[in-house]
Design a protein around this motif. Structure first.
Motif, mmCIF file in Angstrom:
data_model
loop_
_atom_site.group_PDB
_atom_site.id
_atom_site.type_symbol
_atom_site.label_atom_id
_atom_site.label_comp_id
_atom_site.label_asym_id
_atom_site.label_seq_id
_atom_site.Cartn_x
_atom_site.Cartn_y
_atom_site.Cartn_z
ATOM 1 N N ASP A 158 84.500 23.278 53.240
ATOM 2 C CA ASP A 158 85.334 24.484 54.056
ATOM 3 C C ASP A 158 85.916 24.524 55.340
ATOM 4 O OD1 ASP A 158 82.945 26.030 53.410
ATOM 5 O OD2 ASP A 158 81.193 24.725 54.361
ATOM 6 N N GLN A 159 86.016 23.237 55.441
ATOM 7 C CA GLN A 159 87.678 22.962 56.167
ATOM 8 C C GLN A 159 88.997 21.697 55.717
ATOM 9 O OE1 GLN A 159 84.627 21.316 59.068
ATOM 10 N NE2 GLN A 159 86.099 20.274 59.527
ATOM 11 N N ALA A 160 89.899 22.137 56.186
ATOM 12 C CA ALA A 160 91.084 21.132 55.424
ATOM 13 C C ALA A 160 90.866 19.971 55.964
ATOM 14 C CB ALA A 160 92.738 21.942 55.696
ATOM 15 N N GLY A 161 90.493 19.653 57.302
ATOM 16 C CA GLY A 161 89.990 18.594 58.811
ATOM 17 C C GLY A 161 89.022 18.505 59.230
ATOM 18 N N VAL A 162 89.276 16.966 60.189
ATOM 19 C CA VAL A 162 88.512 18.006 60.886
ATOM 20 C C VAL A 162 88.375 18.202 61.953
ATOM 21 C CG1 VAL A 162 87.054 15.715 62.859
ATOM 22 C CG2 VAL A 162 88.120 15.205 60.687
ATOM 23 N N MET A 163 86.959 19.402 62.208
ATOM 24 C CA MET A 163 86.790 20.441 63.904
ATOM 25 C C MET A 163 86.240 19.791 64.517
ATOM 26 S SD MET A 163 89.673 22.830 62.476
ATOM 27 C CE MET A 163 88.540 24.383 63.479
ATOM 28 N N HIS A 164 85.671 20.062 65.230
ATOM 29 C CA HIS A 164 84.950 20.118 66.523
ATOM 30 C C HIS A 164 83.664 20.434 65.685
ATOM 31 C CE1 HIS A 164 84.019 18.776 70.833
ATOM 32 N NE2 HIS A 164 83.293 19.634 70.558
ATOM 33 N N ALA A 165 82.827 19.407 65.700
ATOM 34 C CA ALA A 165 81.461 18.788 65.840
ATOM 35 C C ALA A 165 81.284 20.203 64.028
ATOM 36 C CB ALA A 165 80.694 20.408 66.562
ATOM 37 N N GLY A 166 82.134 20.493 63.106
ATOM 38 C CA GLY A 166 81.547 20.851 62.038
ATOM 39 C C GLY A 166 81.226 20.579 60.800
ATOM 40 N N GLU A 167 82.376 20.440 60.161
ATOM 41 C CA GLU A 167 81.686 20.065 58.364
ATOM 42 C C GLU A 167 81.534 18.074 58.349
ATOM 43 O OE1 GLU A 167 82.562 19.776 53.981
ATOM 44 O OE2 GLU A 167 83.990 21.308 55.113
ATOM 45 N N ALA A 168 83.367 17.448 58.648
ATOM 46 C CA ALA A 168 83.697 15.761 58.740
ATOM 47 C C ALA A 168 82.509 15.687 59.858
ATOM 48 C CB ALA A 168 84.672 16.046 58.561
ATOM 49 N N GLU A 169 82.493 16.099 61.271
ATOM 50 C CA GLU A 169 81.490 15.507 62.266
ATOM 51 C C GLU A 169 80.538 15.427 61.894
ATOM 52 O OE1 GLU A 169 84.921 15.062 65.971
ATOM 53 O OE2 GLU A 169 83.452 16.700 66.185
ATOM 54 N N THR A 170 80.005 16.784 61.937
ATOM 55 C CA THR A 170 78.961 16.999 61.564
ATOM 56 C C THR A 170 77.941 15.802 60.196
ATOM 57 O OG1 THR A 170 77.952 18.737 62.046
ATOM 58 C CG2 THR A 170 76.272 18.158 60.480
ATOM 59 N N SER A 171 78.794 15.437 59.102
ATOM 60 C CA SER A 171 78.233 14.840 58.033
ATOM 61 C C SER A 171 77.999 13.486 58.260
ATOM 62 C CB SER A 171 79.458 15.051 56.739
ATOM 63 O OG SER A 171 79.750 16.130 56.396
ATOM 64 N N MET A 172 79.195 12.660 59.100
ATOM 65 C CA MET A 172 80.052 11.533 59.564
ATOM 66 C C MET A 172 78.901 11.131 60.497
ATOM 67 S SD MET A 172 83.650 10.690 59.617
ATOM 68 C CE MET A 172 84.476 12.077 60.700
ATOM 69 N N MET A 173 77.980 12.309 61.766
ATOM 70 C CA MET A 173 76.778 11.498 62.367
ATOM 71 C C MET A 173 75.855 11.732 62.100
ATOM 72 S SD MET A 173 77.696 10.771 65.108
ATOM 73 C CE MET A 173 76.676 11.294 66.405
#
Length: 271
Positions: A158-173
């Motif tokens: 859903d996103q091209a890169g890391v957004m604040h608290a988005g798909e990437a950071e939520t997944s890593m957390m």
């Protein structure tokens, strides 16, 4: 696997690592709001995880030690949402300068400042510009989502890169601290993801804006498709990108000097 955590090592073990020309990773991060579903430790926790995974991946090629995370970052833009601790640019500069000085006094000559918070980027680049000409160590700065951008684009949906608290950071957390992630409303809390576009003016201008200018709840992006598996893949890709940077000899090579003998009969290297 050898110990890579500065805080867990004894002084004589760190002196030995300095003698072995180990790389020191100095992680810099933040404590700041991360929407309604992630803890304020998110950048600090992810920066710690990436740094230690990268150290383990690189260690067989070159020894690496990871200093404690500098959690006090530049987060003024997140203050409107509460829960955020920020420091001034002057304090941030003084803190990093003193830590880099201490690391070099301990005998280390290659230092990687590994960043996990977007608000620190410009200041860290400026600090290196100030210190590098006279510092006895080679200083390198990296922001792991940028270093791993290609791999992240292939993983994220859903996103091209890391957004604040988005798909990437939520997944890593989810992969690191799953019990601290509130998954109850992930499908309802998404906010428009403009990246850094909200900071632009005209075609090339910059203007400061608080994060409340971008989002109603402190989140930028869509966390609904986050998962533990995706988080693990992102963490490993980020760590691999940083490890590759560490183990590339070109990263630490001395600067070239392309000056000739001089001009108009005057030697460049005299005077």
């Amino acid at each position: 696997m050898p110990e890579t955590d500065w805080a867990r090592l004894k002084a004589h073990e760190l002196r030995r690592l300095a003698e072995q020309n180990a790389v020191v990773i100095l992680p810099v991060a933040s404590i700041e709001q991360h929407g309604p579903h992630l803890p304020t430790m998110t950048d600090t926790r992810l920066g710690h995880e990436i740094a230690h995974r990268a150290a383990r991946l690189a260690y067989d090629t070159r020894p690496v030690v990871v200093a404690p995370v500098v959690w006090s970052g530049l987060s003024e833009h997140h203050m409107p949402f509460g829960g955020t601790l920020t420091i001034s640019h002057a304090t941030f500069r003084a803190l990093l300068t003193d830590l880099i000085t201490a690391i070099t006094r301990a005998g280390f000559r290659d230092i990687l400042i590994s960043n996990s918070h977007g608000g620190n980027i410009v200041a860290c680049q400026q600090i290196i510009d100030e210190l590098a000409p006279t510092c006895p160590a080679t200083l390198v700065f990296v922001t792991y989502p940028q270093e791993a951008a290609g791999a992240y684009a292939d993983i994220l949906e859903d996103q091209a890169g890391v957004m604040h608290a988005g798909e990437a950071e939520t997944s890593m957390m989810m992969a690191c601290e799953g019990d601290l992630v509130d998954t109850s409303e992930l499908g309802q809390i998404a906010q428009a993801a403009e990246g850094a576009a909200f900071l632009k003016a005209g075609k090339s201008g910059y203007r400061w804006r608080p994060f409340a200018h971008l989002t109603a709840n402190g989140l930028a992006g869509t966390p609904a498709r986050s998962s533990v598996d995706k988080g693990e893949r992102l963490l490993q890709a980020g760590a691999r990108a940083v490890a590759d940077l560490i183990t590339d000899p070109a990263t630490w090579a001395a600067p070239r000097d392309l000056r000739g003998a001089g001009t108009q009969g005057v030697d460049f290297r005299k005077g």
